[in-house]
Design a protein around this motif. Structure first.
Motif, PDB file in Angstrom:
ATOM      1  N   GLY A  86       0.802  -1.217   0.000  1.00 15.00           N
ATOM      2  CA  GLY A  86       0.000   0.000   0.000  1.00 15.00           C
ATOM      3  C   GLY A  86       0.835   1.267   0.000  1.00 15.00           C
ATOM      4  N   THR A  87       1.926   1.272   0.768  1.00 10.47           N
ATOM      5  CA  THR A  87       2.768   2.462   0.802  1.00 10.47           C
ATOM      6  C   THR A  87       3.519   2.646  -0.517  1.00 10.47           C
ATOM      7  N   VAL A  88       3.869   1.545  -1.182  1.00 10.74           N
ATOM      8  CA  VAL A  88       4.489   1.662  -2.505  1.00 10.74           C
ATOM      9  C   VAL A  88       3.511   2.286  -3.501  1.00 10.74           C
ATOM     10  N   VAL A  89       2.260   1.790  -3.490  1.00 18.47           N
ATOM     11  CA  VAL A  89       1.244   2.370  -4.373  1.00 18.47           C
ATOM     12  C   VAL A  89       0.996   3.824  -4.013  1.00 18.47           C
ATOM     13  N   SER A  90       0.907   4.106  -2.716  1.00 21.93           N
ATOM     14  CA  SER A  90       0.675   5.479  -2.263  1.00 21.93           C
ATOM     15  C   SER A  90       1.793   6.407  -2.724  1.00 21.93           C
ATOM     16  N   ALA A  91       3.059   5.973  -2.517  1.00 16.45           N
ATOM     17  CA  ALA A  91       4.193   6.812  -2.923  1.00 16.45           C
ATOM     18  C   ALA A  91       4.228   6.984  -4.441  1.00 16.45           C
ATOM     19  N   ALA A  92       3.886   5.931  -5.180  1.00 16.15           N
ATOM     20  CA  ALA A  92       3.877   6.032  -6.640  1.00 16.15           C
ATOM     21  C   ALA A  92       2.799   7.006  -7.122  1.00 16.15           C
ATOM     22  N   ALA A 226      10.885   9.494  -0.669  1.00 15.03           N
ATOM     23  CA  ALA A 226      10.482  10.214   0.540  1.00 15.03           C
ATOM     24  C   ALA A 226       9.094   9.802   0.998  1.00 15.03           C
ATOM     25  N   GLY A 227       8.173   9.660   0.055  1.00 18.07           N
ATOM     26  CA  GLY A 227       6.815   9.264   0.409  1.00 18.07           C
ATOM     27  C   GLY A 227       6.746   7.856   0.957  1.00 18.07           C
ATOM     28  N   LEU A 228       7.505   6.935   0.365  1.00 17.99           N
ATOM     29  CA  LEU A 228       7.522   5.549   0.828  1.00 17.99           C
ATOM     30  C   LEU A 228       8.047   5.464   2.254  1.00 17.99           C
ATOM     31  N   GLN A 229       9.146   6.157   2.522  1.00 18.51           N
ATOM     32  CA  GLN A 229       9.722   6.113   3.861  1.00 18.51           C
ATOM     33  C   GLN A 229       8.771   6.724   4.883  1.00 18.51           C
ATOM     34  N   HIS A 230       8.176   7.858   4.555  1.00 21.76           N
ATOM     35  CA  HIS A 230       7.274   8.540   5.489  1.00 21.76           C
ATOM     36  C   HIS A 230       6.047   7.693   5.789  1.00 21.76           C
ATOM     37  N   ASP A 231       5.371   7.208   4.754  1.00 21.62           N
ATOM     38  CA  ASP A 231       4.120   6.480   4.947  1.00 21.62           C
ATOM     39  C   ASP A 231       4.340   5.139   5.641  1.00 21.62           C
ATOM     40  N   ALA A 235       2.704   4.517   9.258  1.00 18.55           N
ATOM     41  CA  ALA A 235       1.623   3.541   9.384  1.00 18.55           C
ATOM     42  C   ALA A 235       2.084   2.285  10.109  1.00 18.55           C
ATOM     43  N   GLY A 236       3.358   1.918   9.977  1.00 22.82           N
ATOM     44  CA  GLY A 236       3.843   0.707  10.616  1.00 22.82           C
ATOM     45  C   GLY A 236       3.742   0.752  12.130  1.00 22.82           C
ATOM     46  N   GLY A 237       3.969   1.921  12.728  1.00 27.53           N
ATOM     47  CA  GLY A 237       3.844   2.043  14.176  1.00 27.53           C
ATOM     48  C   GLY A 237       2.440   1.759  14.656  1.00 27.53           C
ATOM     49  N   PHE A 238       1.446   2.233  13.918  1.00 29.76           N
ATOM     50  CA  PHE A 238       0.066   1.994  14.319  1.00 29.76           C
ATOM     51  C   PHE A 238      -0.363   0.562  14.039  1.00 29.76           C
ATOM     52  N   LEU A 239       0.238  -0.070  13.046  1.00 29.07           N
ATOM     53  CA  LEU A 239      -0.019  -1.487  12.819  1.00 29.07           C
ATOM     54  C   LEU A 239       0.443  -2.308  14.018  1.00 29.07           C
ATOM     55  N   VAL A 240       1.612  -2.000  14.542  1.00 31.28           N
ATOM     56  CA  VAL A 240       2.134  -2.701  15.714  1.00 31.28           C
ATOM     57  C   VAL A 240       1.231  -2.459  16.921  1.00 31.28           C
ATOM     58  N   LEU A 241       0.740  -1.224  17.075  1.00 31.91           N
ATOM     59  CA  LEU A 241      -0.148  -0.904  18.190  1.00 31.91           C
ATOM     60  C   LEU A 241      -1.437  -1.727  18.113  1.00 31.91           C
ATOM     61  N   GLY A 242      -2.037  -1.791  16.940  1.00 32.91           N
ATOM     62  CA  GLY A 242      -3.257  -2.566  16.782  1.00 32.91           C
ATOM     63  C   GLY A 242      -3.028  -4.055  16.987  1.00 32.91           C
ATOM     64  N   ALA A 243      -1.895  -4.563  16.525  1.00 27.70           N
ATOM     65  CA  ALA A 243      -1.585  -5.981  16.710  1.00 27.70           C
ATOM     66  C   ALA A 243      -1.445  -6.318  18.188  1.00 27.70           C
ATOM     67  N   GLY A 244      -0.836  -5.431  18.952  1.00 26.17           N
ATOM     68  CA  GLY A 244      -0.716  -5.662  20.390  1.00 26.17           C
ATOM     69  C   GLY A 244      -2.069  -5.698  21.082  1.00 26.17           C
ATOM     70  N   ALA A 245      -2.984  -4.807  20.675  1.00 22.80           N
ATOM     71  CA  ALA A 245      -4.324  -4.801  21.268  1.00 22.80           C
ATOM     72  C   ALA A 245      -5.078  -6.083  20.931  1.00 22.80           C
ATOM     73  N   ALA A 246      -4.959  -6.550  19.691  1.00 16.30           N
ATOM     74  CA  ALA A 246      -5.641  -7.783  19.282  1.00 16.30           C
ATOM     75  C   ALA A 246      -5.095  -8.985  20.053  1.00 16.30           C
ATOM     76  N   ALA A 247      -3.786  -9.063  20.223  1.00 16.34           N
ATOM     77  CA  ALA A 247      -3.196 -10.175  20.955  1.00 16.34           C
ATOM     78  C   ALA A 247      -3.627 -10.166  22.415  1.00 16.34           C
ATOM     79  N   THR A 248      -3.725  -8.990  22.999  1.00 17.29           N
ATOM     80  CA  THR A 248      -4.163  -8.890  24.390  1.00 17.29           C
ATOM     81  C   THR A 248      -5.585  -9.410  24.563  1.00 17.29           C
ATOM     82  N   PHE A 249      -6.475  -9.069  23.637  1.00 14.55           N
ATOM     83  CA  PHE A 249      -7.856  -9.558  23.708  1.00 14.55           C
ATOM     84  C   PHE A 249      -7.900 -11.079  23.624  1.00 14.55           C
TER      85      PHE A 249
END
Length: 351
Positions: A86-92, A226-231, A235-249
């Protein structure tokens, strides 16, 4: 300015690029100090880890922790490849696609642009992790938020990979594949129309160009990098946050609680719709999870597959990080209600 690096030819400390003896000595002393201090720190950390590591490992390695780590790793491993896609498509899109392309492809009227953008979700073979940065890039390129949001919801739910996976998970049940396609597309279009009618600008934090303004946004390969690195990092940090919440449940809620709901058709639909939010199963794999829930009705399993790609913990976290918390709370709540309603109606009609 004559002594600065790069101003007179790329040297350090002297104009013309030369090094003085004093510069060399200072560099050598600094490198030695860093090596000594860093080495001492590494030795200290290694010593403490070697002494306390086995004890801590025995204390922490319990079945619950192992289960948490398994679920967390599974969610992240499933999501990262498609997040990268998704970030590759977004940056492109941001670097190579002119804004006029979208203004020509989509009607100016949001009521007409929304269903076209929703149907265009079939183009991107990715999951919900990929759809958020792409939708943000579309907004940066001038696409109406209602149309970009319709694409965000439909892309992970109706693309060919997901539909083929659903047909494999439910062999001999083409109505389940058709039901997922219809319910997901209807939900995406309705949410786009609702945002076009009732959405407010202050609820949505529109993504800014990588440079902070359209005038400074880089283009070409430099803009792509620049766009690929930024996005991806954002987004990766929030993916990790959501994964932690799902595992806790997964380790907090006992399975015996889930068995209470299987006897009621309505409670079963609501339960699987909630589980779809907290389990964070990738849209390419959720059909196999739904097929394994044989104790639930077809409509309940359809709700699981429709809600999951549109509303789950990691997606809510990604939306909050990209579009703002006020948007994520409102949009996700309404999307959940619309997705469940669409699943019930389509399930009653087809299944």
């Amino acid at each position: 300015m004559n002594g600065e690096y790069g101003e007179q030819g790329g040297g350090y400390g002297r104009p013309g690029g030369g090094w003085s003896v004093a510069d060399g000595l200072r560099f050598a002393v600094r490198a030695f100090v860093y090596a000594v201090v860093g080495g001492a720190a590494l030795i200290a950390i290694a010593t403490v880890a070697s002494v306390l590591g086995p004890t801590l490992a025995l204390d922490l390695y319990t079945p619950a922790v192992a289960a948490w780590w398994t679920v967390f790793t599974a969610v992240v491993v499933q999501g990262v490849p498609f997040l990268l896609l998704g970030t590759v498509v977004s940056a492109a899109i941001g670097a190579f696609v002119p804004e006029r392309v979208f203004t020509r492809l989509l009607p100016r009227n949001p009521a007409l642009a929304v269903p076209i953008a929703g149907a265009a979700g079939v183009v991107l073979p990715g999951c919900e992790c990929a759809s958020v940065p792409v939708a943000g890039s579309l907004m940066r390129r001038g696409v109406a938020p209602a149309a970009a949001l319709a694409f965000l919801l439909s892309a992970p739910a109706i693309n060919p990979v997901v539909l083929v996976a659903t047909s494999i998970a439910f062999p001999g049940q083409p109505r389940m594949v058709l039901g997922r396609l219809v319910a997901s597309l209807v939900t995406a279009v309705i949410m786009g129309w609702l945002w076009a009618r009732f959405g407010r600008d202050e609820w949505l934090r529109k993504p800014l160009p990588v440079g902070g303004s359209s005038a400074s946004e880089p283009s070409g390969w430099r803009g792509f990098s620049a766009g690929l690195q930024h996005d991806f990092l954002h987004a990766g940090g929030f993916l990790v946050l959501g994964a932690g919440a799902a595992a806790t449940f997964n380790i907090v809620v006992p399975r015996s609680v889930l068995d209470v709901f299987t006897g009621s058709a309505w409670l079963a639909v609501l339960l699987l719709a909630v589980l779809a939010v907290v389990l964070c199963v990738c849209s390419e794999a959720d059909a196999f999870v739904a097929a394994s829930l044989s104790g639930f009705s077809p409509t309940a399993r359809l709700a699981f597959m429709v809600v999951g790609p549109m509303v789950d913990l990691k997606l809510i976290a990604l939306q909050a990080g990209t579009f703002g918390r006020a948007f994520a709370v409102r949009f996700s709540s309404v999307t959940w209600v619309v997705a469940v309603s669409s699943s019930v109606v389509v399930g009653w009609w087809l299944l």
